[in-house]
Structure formats: C-alpha cells, structure tokens
Design a protein around this motif. Structure first.
Motif, short mmCIF file in Angstrom:
data_model
loop_
_atom_site.label_atom_id
_atom_site.label_comp_id
_atom_site.label_asym_id
_atom_site.label_seq_id
_atom_site.Cartn_x
_atom_site.Cartn_y
_atom_site.Cartn_z
N PHE A 133 0.85 -1.20 0.00
CA PHE A 133 0.00 0.00 0.00
C PHE A 133 0.88 1.25 0.00
N PHE A 134 0.43 2.33 -0.67
CA PHE A 134 1.17 3.60 -0.60
C PHE A 134 1.36 4.00 0.88
N GLU A 135 0.33 3.72 1.68
CA GLU A 135 0.35 4.10 3.10
C GLU A 135 1.46 3.39 3.87
N PHE A 136 2.02 2.33 3.28
CA PHE A 136 3.02 1.49 3.94
C PHE A 136 4.45 1.98 3.69
N LEU A 137 4.62 2.95 2.77
CA LEU A 137 5.98 3.34 2.36
C LEU A 137 6.81 3.91 3.51
N LYS A 138 6.19 4.71 4.35
CA LYS A 138 6.92 5.30 5.48
C LYS A 138 7.35 4.20 6.45
N GLN A 139 6.44 3.23 6.70
CA GLN A 139 6.78 2.14 7.60
C GLN A 139 7.87 1.26 7.01
N LEU A 140 7.86 1.14 5.69
CA LEU A 140 8.89 0.36 5.01
C LEU A 140 10.26 1.02 5.23
N ALA A 141 10.28 2.34 5.18
CA ALA A 141 11.52 3.07 5.48
C ALA A 141 11.95 2.79 6.92
N ASP A 142 10.98 2.80 7.84
CA ASP A 142 11.31 2.60 9.26
C ASP A 142 11.93 1.22 9.50
N ILE A 143 11.35 0.17 8.87
CA ILE A 143 11.88 -1.17 9.13
C ILE A 143 13.15 -1.44 8.33
N SER A 144 13.48 -0.57 7.37
CA SER A 144 14.69 -0.74 6.56
C SER A 144 15.79 0.24 6.97
N LYS A 149 21.16 4.88 7.59
CA LYS A 149 20.53 5.03 6.27
C LYS A 149 19.39 4.04 6.10
N VAL A 150 18.49 4.37 5.18
CA VAL A 150 17.43 3.43 4.81
C VAL A 150 17.98 2.61 3.64
N ARG A 151 18.10 1.31 3.81
CA ARG A 151 18.69 0.45 2.78
C ARG A 151 17.60 -0.42 2.15
N LEU A 152 17.42 -0.25 0.86
CA LEU A 152 16.38 -1.01 0.16
C LEU A 152 16.92 -1.58 -1.14
N PRO A 153 16.46 -2.78 -1.51
CA PRO A 153 16.92 -3.35 -2.79
C PRO A 153 16.27 -2.59 -3.95
N PRO A 154 17.01 -2.33 -5.04
CA PRO A 154 16.44 -1.57 -6.17
C PRO A 154 15.61 -2.45 -7.09
N VAL A 155 14.55 -3.04 -6.53
CA VAL A 155 13.72 -3.97 -7.31
C VAL A 155 12.44 -3.26 -7.77
N LEU A 156 11.73 -3.91 -8.71
CA LEU A 156 10.48 -3.31 -9.19
C LEU A 156 9.38 -3.48 -8.15
N PHE A 157 8.40 -2.60 -8.24
CA PHE A 157 7.45 -2.41 -7.16
C PHE A 157 6.22 -1.77 -7.79
N GLN A 158 5.04 -2.22 -7.47
CA GLN A 158 3.83 -1.69 -8.13
C GLN A 158 2.74 -1.40 -7.08
N PRO A 159 3.04 -0.51 -6.14
CA PRO A 159 2.14 -0.31 -4.99
C PRO A 159 0.83 0.35 -5.36
N MET A 160 -0.10 0.32 -4.42
CA MET A 160 -1.46 0.84 -4.69
C MET A 160 -2.02 1.55 -3.47
N ALA A 161 -3.06 2.33 -3.70
CA ALA A 161 -3.70 3.06 -2.60
C ALA A 161 -4.58 2.11 -1.79
N ALA A 162 -4.57 2.28 -0.47
CA ALA A 162 -5.42 1.45 0.41
C ALA A 162 -6.89 1.55 -0.01
N ASP A 163 -7.27 2.72 -0.50
CA ASP A 163 -8.66 2.90 -0.93
C ASP A 163 -8.99 1.97 -2.11
#
Ligand SMILES: NC(=O)c1ccc[n+]([C@@H]2O[C@H](COP(=O)([O-])OP(=O)(O)OC[C@H]3O[C@@H](n4cnc5c(N)ncnc54)[C@H](OP(=O)(O)O)[C@@H]3O)[C@@H](O)[C@H]2O)c1
Length: 257
Positions: A133-144, A149-163
C-alpha cells in the motif's frame, strides 16, 4: 447481505466497511476493539450469526517470527471453524503479491500458512493478493533503517492506494467465490528505493535512502520481479502523484503491515 469484516478497525478494514455500507450491505466491523478476537474465539459465534461472507483483513500485532505465525494459524483456524458452524458461504482473505516467493521471511511464512489453511478448508474462498500500500511506504523506510541510512533493494514495485485495495475487496466479497487467488496492484511500476525516497521527501523526512542490492525485504532476499504482480492482475486507478496530494498521505499510518 451480512458481511463480517475481521480487522474492520484497521487501515483496509475501516475503508471496506464504509464502502460495503454505501452499497447497502450490512457490514460488521469485527476486531478486539469491538469485542471480537479471532485468537481467543471471543465474540466470533455471535458476530458470524447470519453472515453470508467473512472478509479477513486482520493483521498480527507482533511481527516477530513465532508470534506472527501463531497469529495467522490460530486466528484462521478459529475463523474457519466458526464460519463452518455459522454456514458462511464465502471466506475472503487479504494476502500479499509474491508471498510464495518470500518464504525466507517469517511474516510471509505466516501468510503462506494462512493461505494454505484457507485452500484446505471446505469453505468457498477468494484469496486476494495485493501489492504494497502507498500508506506502507513510510513504515517500510522505518523497518529498513539501520540507524544511519534506509537500505532497500532496487527492485520493481507496483504499490497501490489502500482505498483501491478496499474497493477491489468489496467487489470480490459480494461476488461468487473464485476458489483461487486474485492479484491486485497499482497502475504504475517504480523502483522500490526511488519511491520510498520520494515518500520521505514529501514527508520532509531527512533520512537518506540507499539502493542496496543485498538489502532484504521484510527479511527475505528479493529479485527484480519478486514484488510485482502477474499481467492478469486487476489494477487500481489511483496514481502515486495523485495520492500524495490527498490529505490521507500526510498522516503516516500507525502500524507495520
Ligand atoms: N501493508 C501492506 O502493504 C500490505 C500489502 C498487501 C497485503 N497486506 C495485508 O493487509 C492486511 C491488513 O493490513 P492493514 O494494514 O489494514 O492492518 P492494520 O491497519 O494493522 O489493522 C489490523 C487489524 O487487525 C485487527 N486485529 C488484531 N488482532 C486481532 C485479533 N486477535 N482478532 C481480530 N482482529 C484482530 C486489528 O484490530 P484492533 O484495531 O481492534 O486491534 C485491526 O483492525 C494484512 O493481512 C496484510 O498482510 C498488507
């Protein structure tokens, strides 16, 4: 139609309950805060009385490996048992695109266990796998975030709105059980690190986001297409830029999911 939404107080559940009521259904928001606990069974028999459909959008309060597995196994077992007793004709559950590709992660092992129990039960079902979910992006930063630094793999991603997740779930819940899995996703693909960087910038969060091919996603090694749905996925309408300008995007949601 009486539809019980387990986790009806959560991010997706609260939106789903509103949408179902707008369409004239009797939607019941069921969760511990309204006296329904799928772990203990408390309040389940009463909530499910006369229900045609149960939609499970609950999530474990703890993401520790053993706790999350216990949550999804116990709550799914209790739910399916009570649904059989109440004559519920459709069990809908929200899962995650790529779940079977991330069994290195304790969270995704728990989601695999949840899906397997549903498939093996006698209750007709629809498993809906959504992208992040788009709403999850901030939490994803927190857990990464490693403290620097925020470390994330540069993979493809197709997120969507919770609505859009809630709209898709609502349509599936009032339709016939598919007795299989439906994938839903967002309208655009991004690179995971790039979108989290944009989200943090919009929140004026100064943390630096690093593209790190070795970084794990929720404890699992992921490759370029692990997180993206099949071509057959039903796509939500809301674009990331549009969502960013909406007020909901200004309030980071409360829990990791
Ligand atoms: N985050 C993502 O990007 C993503 C992507 C795809 C799929 N999903 C899936 O989406 C689902 C829902 O996520 P969400 O973010 O909407 O969840 P959420 O906002 O964290 O809400 C969790 C809900 O679960 C309820 N709950 C907790 N313990 C319970 C129990 N013992 N019995 C019954 N209900 C209980 C909570 O009730 P109280 O408020 O009363 O405690 C709350 O309503 C999860 O299954 C997750 O795997 C998430």
């Amino acid at each position: 139609m009486k539809i019980v939404v387990i986790g009806g107080s959560g991010l997706i559940g609260s939106k789903l309950v509103i949408k179902l009521r707008e369409h004239g259904h009797e939607a019941i928001a069921a969760s511990p805060s309204s006296g329904v606990n799928t772990l203990t069974g408390e309040g389940l028999a009463e909530a499910l009385k006369g229900a045609s459909v149960v939609v499970d959008v609950s999530n474990s309060p703890s993401f520790e490996d053993a706790a999350v597995l216990k949550f999804f196994e116990t709550s799914t077992r209790n739910l399916l048992t009570h649904e059989a007793a109440a004559g519920v004709g459709h069990h809908v559950a929200l899962s995650v695109v790529g779940t079977e590709r991330m069994s290195e992660s304790g969270y995704f092992r728990a989601k695999i266990a949840q899906e397997t129990m549903i498939k093996n039960s006698a209750i007709p079902y629809s498993i809906v796998r959504a992208t992040q979910f788009f709403e999850f992006l901030k939490q994803l930063a927190d857990i990464s975030f490693d403290g620097d630094k925020v470390r994330l793999p540069p993979v493809l991603f197709q997120p969507m709105a919770a609505d859009d997740v809630a709209s898709a779930l609502g349509r599936i819940a009032v339709g016939p059980p598919v007795n299989g899995t439906v994938e839903i996703g967002g309208p655009e693909q991004f690179r995971l690190d790039e979108l989290v960087r944009q989200r943090l910038a919009a929140l004026k969060d100064p943390r630096e986001v690093i593209a790190d091919p070795e970084a794990l996603y929720s404890g699992a090694k992921v490759s370029l297409r692990t997180l993206v749905p099949d071509k057959t996925a039903r796509l939500g309408e809301t674009r990331f830029e549009t969502w960013l300008t909406q007020s909901a995007a200004q309030i980071p949601s409360r829990k990791v999911g």
